[in-house]
Design a protein around this motif. Structure first.
Motif, short mmCIF file in Angstrom:
data_model
loop_
_atom_site.label_atom_id
_atom_site.label_comp_id
_atom_site.label_asym_id
_atom_site.label_seq_id
_atom_site.Cartn_x
_atom_site.Cartn_y
_atom_site.Cartn_z
N PHE A 35 0.82 -1.20 0.00
CA PHE A 35 0.00 0.00 0.00
C PHE A 35 0.86 1.26 0.00
O PHE A 35 0.74 2.13 0.85
CB PHE A 35 -0.98 0.01 1.18
CG PHE A 35 -1.92 -1.16 1.19
CD1 PHE A 35 -2.86 -1.32 0.19
CD2 PHE A 35 -1.83 -2.12 2.18
CE1 PHE A 35 -3.71 -2.40 0.20
CE2 PHE A 35 -2.68 -3.19 2.19
CZ PHE A 35 -3.63 -3.34 1.20
N TRP A 36 1.77 1.34 -0.95
CA TRP A 36 2.64 2.48 -1.23
C TRP A 36 3.71 2.74 -0.18
O TRP A 36 4.39 3.75 -0.22
CB TRP A 36 1.83 3.75 -1.47
CG TRP A 36 0.79 3.55 -2.50
CD1 TRP A 36 0.98 3.49 -3.85
CD2 TRP A 36 -0.59 3.36 -2.29
NE1 TRP A 36 -0.21 3.25 -4.48
CE2 TRP A 36 -1.21 3.17 -3.55
CE3 TRP A 36 -1.39 3.29 -1.16
CZ2 TRP A 36 -2.55 2.95 -3.71
CZ3 TRP A 36 -2.74 3.07 -1.31
CH2 TRP A 36 -3.31 2.91 -2.57
N ALA A 37 3.88 1.86 0.78
CA ALA A 37 4.92 2.01 1.80
C ALA A 37 5.89 0.84 1.69
O ALA A 37 5.51 -0.23 1.23
CB ALA A 37 4.29 2.04 3.19
N PRO A 38 7.15 1.02 2.09
CA PRO A 38 8.09 -0.11 2.08
C PRO A 38 7.54 -1.27 2.91
O PRO A 38 6.92 -1.06 3.96
CB PRO A 38 9.35 0.47 2.71
CG PRO A 38 9.25 1.93 2.46
CD PRO A 38 7.79 2.25 2.49
N GLN A 39 7.78 -2.48 2.44
CA GLN A 39 7.09 -3.64 2.99
C GLN A 39 7.40 -3.91 4.46
O GLN A 39 6.47 -4.11 5.25
CB GLN A 39 7.44 -4.87 2.16
CG GLN A 39 6.61 -6.07 2.53
CD GLN A 39 6.86 -7.23 1.60
OE1 GLN A 39 7.83 -7.24 0.87
NE2 GLN A 39 5.99 -8.19 1.63
N MET A 40 8.66 -3.94 4.86
CA MET A 40 8.99 -4.29 6.24
C MET A 40 8.46 -3.28 7.25
O MET A 40 7.82 -3.67 8.24
CB MET A 40 10.49 -4.48 6.40
CG MET A 40 10.86 -5.11 7.72
SD MET A 40 12.59 -5.49 7.87
CE MET A 40 13.28 -3.87 8.13
N PRO A 41 8.65 -1.96 7.07
CA PRO A 41 8.07 -1.02 8.03
C PRO A 41 6.54 -1.05 8.03
O PRO A 41 5.92 -0.87 9.08
CB PRO A 41 8.59 0.34 7.56
CG PRO A 41 9.81 0.05 6.78
CD PRO A 41 9.57 -1.28 6.15
N ALA A 42 5.93 -1.28 6.88
CA ALA A 42 4.46 -1.34 6.83
C ALA A 42 3.93 -2.55 7.59
O ALA A 42 2.94 -2.44 8.33
CB ALA A 42 3.99 -1.38 5.38
N ALA A 89 5.50 -4.11 10.06
CA ALA A 89 5.75 -3.85 11.48
C ALA A 89 4.69 -2.90 12.05
O ALA A 89 4.21 -3.09 13.17
CB ALA A 89 7.15 -3.28 11.67
N ASN A 90 4.33 -1.89 11.27
CA ASN A 90 3.30 -0.94 11.68
C ASN A 90 1.97 -1.66 11.90
O ASN A 90 1.28 -1.42 12.90
CB ASN A 90 3.16 0.16 10.63
CG ASN A 90 2.14 1.20 10.99
OD1 ASN A 90 1.97 1.53 12.16
ND2 ASN A 90 1.47 1.72 9.99
N MET A 91 1.60 -2.54 10.98
CA MET A 91 0.35 -3.28 11.11
C MET A 91 0.36 -4.17 12.34
O MET A 91 -0.62 -4.25 13.08
CB MET A 91 0.09 -4.11 9.85
CG MET A 91 -0.23 -3.26 8.64
SD MET A 91 -0.26 -4.22 7.12
CE MET A 91 -1.83 -5.01 7.28
N GLY A 92 1.49 -4.86 12.58
CA GLY A 92 1.59 -5.75 13.73
C GLY A 92 1.50 -5.01 15.05
O GLY A 92 0.80 -5.42 15.97
#
Length: 97
Positions: free
Chosen positions: A16-23, A25-28
């Motif tokens: 969703f337009w954000a780098p995968q690993m930080p996104a 981690a944010n969701m978790g």
């Protein structure tokens, strides 16, 4: 002879337009906060959902500035490991093969 540029290098993976690993981690983190906030304190999940969207927008903006953010975070984590062959002496660190 021109070489082909691979898509992985040219366009890193996004969620969703954000780098995968930080996104991810944010969701978790926000899912965990939402469950504990609702279960322990009775806080409305809408607060955590709004916080999730705001932080995801921030991560997406940072990802637009630095598209290879996931690779940089992974490289930073690897570089933080200390070597096992250095021992401390009173004055210096000594290399022991």
């Amino acid at each position: 002879m021109p070489e082909k540029i691979l898509r992985v290098v040219a366009l890193p993976s996004t969620m969703f337009w954000a780098p995968q690993m930080p996104a991810m981690a944010n969701m978790g983190v926000h899912a965990m906060l939402m469950v504990y906030g609702l279960g322990l304190a009775g806080i409305s999940p809408l607060i955590f959902i709004a916080s999730f969207f705001l932080s995801h927008l921030f991560i997406a903006a940072q990802g637009a500035r630095e598209p290879h953010m996931t690779t940089l975070i992974q490289a930073w984590a690897v570089s933080r490991k200390s070597t096992k062959n250095l021992i401390k002496t009173p004055k210096i660190r000594k290399y022991v093969p």
